[in-house]
Design an enzyme around this catalytic site. Structure first.
Site, PDB file in Angstrom:
ATOM      1  N   ASP A   1       0.695  -0.964   0.218  1.00  0.00           N
ATOM      2  CA  ASP A   1      -0.313   0.034   0.498  1.00  0.00           C
ATOM      3  C   ASP A   1       0.871   1.414   0.181  1.00  0.00           C
ATOM      4  OD1 ASP A   1      -2.610   1.588   0.806  1.00  0.00           O
ATOM      5  OD2 ASP A   1      -1.693   2.071   2.243  1.00  0.00           O
TER       6      ASP A   1
ATOM      7  N   GLU B   1       1.368  -0.843  -5.446  1.00  0.00           N
ATOM      8  CA  GLU B   1      -0.141   0.339  -5.537  1.00  0.00           C
ATOM      9  C   GLU B   1       1.023   2.610  -5.487  1.00  0.00           C
ATOM     10  OE1 GLU B   1      -3.515   3.096  -3.605  1.00  0.00           O
ATOM     11  OE2 GLU B   1      -1.876   2.439  -2.689  1.00  0.00           O
TER      12      GLU B   1
HETATM   13  C1  GLC Z   1      -3.775   3.648  -0.281  1.00  0.00           C
HETATM   14  C2  GLC Z   1      -4.950   2.881   0.155  1.00  0.00           C
HETATM   15  C3  GLC Z   1      -6.681   4.576   0.614  1.00  0.00           C
HETATM   16  C4  GLC Z   1      -5.737   4.897   1.463  1.00  0.00           C
HETATM   17  C5  GLC Z   1      -4.178   5.219   1.669  1.00  0.00           C
HETATM   18  C6  GLC Z   1      -3.638   5.796   3.072  1.00  0.00           C
HETATM   19  O1  GLC Z   1      -3.503   4.855  -1.228  1.00  0.00           O
HETATM   20  O2  GLC Z   1      -5.698   2.566  -1.410  1.00  0.00           O
HETATM   21  O3  GLC Z   1      -7.944   4.163   0.371  1.00  0.00           O
HETATM   22  O4  GLC Z   1      -6.372   5.891   2.098  1.00  0.00           O
HETATM   23  O5  GLC Z   1      -3.476   3.671   0.847  1.00  0.00           O
HETATM   24  O6  GLC Z   1      -3.521   4.294   3.905  1.00  0.00           O
HETATM   25  C1  GLC Z   2      -3.444   9.428  -3.430  1.00  0.00           C
HETATM   26  C2  GLC Z   2      -2.433   8.538  -3.548  1.00  0.00           C
HETATM   27  C3  GLC Z   2      -2.617   6.856  -3.219  1.00  0.00           C
HETATM   28  C4  GLC Z   2      -3.847   6.678  -2.833  1.00  0.00           C
HETATM   29  C5  GLC Z   2      -5.098   7.857  -3.047  1.00  0.00           C
HETATM   30  C6  GLC Z   2      -6.132   7.865  -1.617  1.00  0.00           C
HETATM   31  O1  GLC Z   2      -3.504   9.536  -4.881  1.00  0.00           O
HETATM   32  O2  GLC Z   2      -0.970   8.447  -4.236  1.00  0.00           O
HETATM   33  O3  GLC Z   2      -1.469   5.863  -2.903  1.00  0.00           O
HETATM   34  O4  GLC Z   2      -4.336   5.417  -3.145  1.00  0.00           O
HETATM   35  O5  GLC Z   2      -4.239   9.151  -2.678  1.00  0.00           O
HETATM   36  O6  GLC Z   2      -6.881   8.646  -2.497  1.00  0.00           O
END
Ligand code: GLC
Ligand code: GLC
Length: 668
Positions: A308, A350
């Site tokens: 993540d 991700e």
């Molecule tokens: C990732 C998850 C998102 C979350 C963020 C912080 O981007 O997909 O849902 O808010 O990380 O953990």
């Molecule tokens: C931003 C971050 C991503 C996260 C997202 C959540 O785009 O780069 O990691 O999932 O915010 O909204």
């Protein structure tokens, strides 16, 4: 002397130990071996297991050593941490369940197992889909019925009370949220999924913990060892300096990236919500502690670990603190540990960032698979503009990946849509990126005249004009508006748009990932605003609760094309999934664009071994024509069958595509 180790320049920041480093690595391992032997003795580990571990250790040790040395070599206590990391990794192998070790042995021989066209993914929240893990086990037949072979369960570990960012604020990586079940329920589910041929994907939320994780609590109680697990500052001096070059990820939660903690009377680095404390990986104790958590999660039966928020895990003053070279080294170091102790497990990245940065996380040594946010954004872009010029431009130089890696292609997930395409790609075809993003935001929030979409803004930043979009596939594709307006033609077009996009993610190369709810064309759910723990986060609008009564609509006494909208969408998707699985040309990543001289039509050829498939996709509601001769040369044949409609097509005439029609043409 360790301080004088020479580093060889490496491509992509990947490890490749130079002579000097290799020598120091071997020397360190020689010094550590007696410690490892003692460890084997103490734990009474049998000869075969020791041997298997040591073979892999020897294979990966120099790379691991070099990575750790780069990250932590200047610490006076480097060798201590190295030893701890080695023993943690050995423990992981000792405690690995035998059933998973069997899988490990199998998968090291087949490192690209995920490249098969038979792999089809789904993602869901356990509570919203089936209440709890026990009941989820009873839904395995449902996944099989749809054709899924890969299941991402949104974070299900213990979380803080109240708002927990959809599970991403973890207070304990070793226990399951009691509302969902127990660790044993998770293990049972993993076993049952494996038996059904479905791989399990879980998150490794490693950029931050919740503010009530034990480490954070110890930090709050004044324990300096644990304060060093996070980025904690006594006053604004350093935060203000960092802030000069940082983005704001959740600007509506709080301005800036730091949160004042009243109890400690200090500032804490919080990239996301104020209750998500960023871990300090410049401290090797954090790396080792998180490696232990990773191994624990792996051993519940995880096939794919979703890493993540990878972009944010390393910080350096004067930089954006995103995608830094050491973020890659850190992930590569975790990857080496996994290759040694849990080699059947694959990493998924991700990184929702600029396309140039997204690919830097993808390699067999880092993350083998990755979300494809650029494709996702550009499919929506093409749907809005009815043209695929930007999509084609991007695919032409961004789709290809290294061997033994794959894209995960998706349309919607639990997060928002951000317009992360490359400004230079846009400029080359005469599109101004800033204006275009403004247009897309207006289009998908339904403010642009003639828009079919019903999205909702997420994290609108009034200073920069930036915004992301929330909304379900169906609501963004026009179904919500058409239902509201009782517009039959609009409903039909919305269904076609959904199937067009789904058909592309199913055929373009990589693992297709469906966010469950898509199969029923579920609309935005505005009820979340009534729950105070969710009201502040519009992403909940596209996280609706599963409605099991929909299943009753699959009555097979009806024609496939008849019945409710939901039935049509479910059956069409189910059929496309089955077709994908039967088409060997769709395995792997090889994809070549075909220029059909029509900006509304996306066309590409997929091939694997001697199998070929031509995909034609019309992004406009108007019918389009494609030259038969072009098809003949691209497909190397005269007669084709469309695997979607079953129609036979000859190349002596032009090919006609209806509005939003998708064709998968195989030679007959
Ligand atoms: C990732 C998850 C998102 C979350 C963020 C912080 O981007 O997909 O849902 O808010 O990380 O953990
Ligand atoms: C931003 C971050 C991503 C996260 C997202 C959540 O785009 O780069 O990691 O999932 O915010 O909204």
């Amino acid at each position: 002397m360790i301080g004088s180790i020479q580093h060889r320049a490496t491509t992509n920041g990947r490890a490749g130990a130079s002579d000097g480093v290799r020598f120091e690595a071997e020397l360190s391992l020689k010094r550590l071996m007696p410690r490892l032997q003692q460890h084997w003795e103490d734990a009474q580990v049998d000869e075969t297991l020791r041997h298997e571990f040591e073979v892999r250790l020897n294979e990966h040790w120099s790379d691991l050593f070099e990575l750790l040395f780069d990250l932590y070599g200047t610490r006076y206590d480097f060798f201590y941490h190295l030893e701890q990391i080695l023993l943690t990794t050995a423990d992981a192998w000792i405690h690995r369940p035998e059933s998973l070790r069997r899988l490990d042995r199998h998968r090291v021989l087949e490192p690209d197992w995920f490249a098969s066209q038979k792999v089809v993914g789904g993602a869901l929240y356990v509570d919203l889909f089936s209440e709890n893990l026990g009941k989820l086990r009873e839904s395995i037949d449902y996944f099989k019925q749809l054709g899924l072979t890969y299941l991402h369960l949104m974070p299900l570990f213990a979380v803080r009370p109240g708002d927990n960012d959809g599970g991403y604020a973890i207070s304990n990586y070793r226990s399951v949220d009691p509302r969902l079940g127990t660790i044993d329920d998770l293990r049972l589910l993993a076993d049952a999924l494996r038996e059904a041929g479905i791989t399990l994907v879980l998150d490794f939320v490693f950029n931050h913990t919740s503010d009530d994780h034990q480490w954070a609590q110890q930090a709050q109680a004044g324990d300096r060892e644990y304060q060093q697990f996070y980025y904690i500052f006594p006053d604004r001096t350093l935060p203000d300096q960092y802030e000069q070059t940082l983005r704001e990820i959740f600007p509506t939660v709080r301005r800036g990236n730091f949160t004042w903690h009243d109890g400690m009377r200090q500032w804490v680095w919080t990239t996301f919500n104020s209750f998500q404390w960023d871990l300090n990986y410049s401290n090797p104790a954090v790396f080792r502690a998180m490696a232990e958590e990773m191994f624990f999660i792996a051993d519940t039966g995880v096939d794919i670990l979703r890493l993540d928020a990878v972009a944010f895990i390393w910080k350096e003053m004067g930089t954006s603190c995103e995608n830094l070279p050491k973020a890659h080294k850190l992930i590569q170091a975790f990857n080496r540990l996994a290759r040694i102790a849990t080699p059947g497990m694959v990493f998924k990245s991700e990184a929702i960032v600029h396309p140039d940065d997204v690919v830097r996380y993808i390699s067999p040594e880092e993350c083998q698979i990755s979300y494809n946010p650029t494709l996702m954004a550009l499919l929506w872009e093409s749907l809005a503009t009815r043209e695929c010029r930007l999509l084609v431009k991007s695919l032409s130089h961004r789709h290809r990946l290294p061997p033994d890696t794959a894209w995960v292609n998706y349309l919607r997930c639990h997060d928002d849509i951000g317009w992360t395409f490359d400004d230079a790609d846009a400029a080359q075809i005469g599109i101004n990126a800033y204006d275009h993003r403004q247009f897309l935001n207006r289009f998908y929030t339904g403010q642009f005249k003639g828009s079919f979409a019903r999205g909702v803004p997420f994290q609108e930043n009034l200073d920069t004009g930036d915004m992301r979009i929330a909304g379900t596939l169906a609501s963004l594709a026009g179904l919500e508006k058409a239902i509201e307006e009782d517009d039959e033609e609009g409903k039909d077009l919305a269904i076609k748009r959904m199937l067009l996009l789904q058909g592309i993610t199913l055929s373009i190369g990589g693992i297709p990932l469906i966010y469950l709810g898509e199969e029923w064309a579920m609309l935005n759910d505005y009820e979340f605003v009534k729950d105070p723990a969710k009201a502040g986060d519009t992403r909940w609008v596209h996280r609706p609760k599963m409605q099991w009564e929909f299943l009753a609509e699959l009555d097979d006494s009806l024609e496939a094309s008849g019945g409710s909208i939901r039935r049509r969408v479910f059956l069409s998707l189910q059929r496309m999934i089955a077709a994908r699985k039967s088409l060997r040309a769709l395995a792997g990543q090889a994809m070549e664009l075909v220029n059909v001289n029509n900006t509304h039509v996306l066309s590409f050829v997929r091939h694997c071994d001697s199998h070929r498939l031509i995909v034609l996709a019309n992004f406009s509601e108007q019918p389009q024509t494609v030259s038969g001769n072009l098809l003949r040369t691209a497909g190397i044949g005269r007669f084709f069958e469309d695997a979607i409609s079953g129609q036979t097509i000859g190349t002596s005439h032009d090919i006609h595509l209806d509005g939003y029609q998708l064709m998968w043409l195989k030679r007959v």
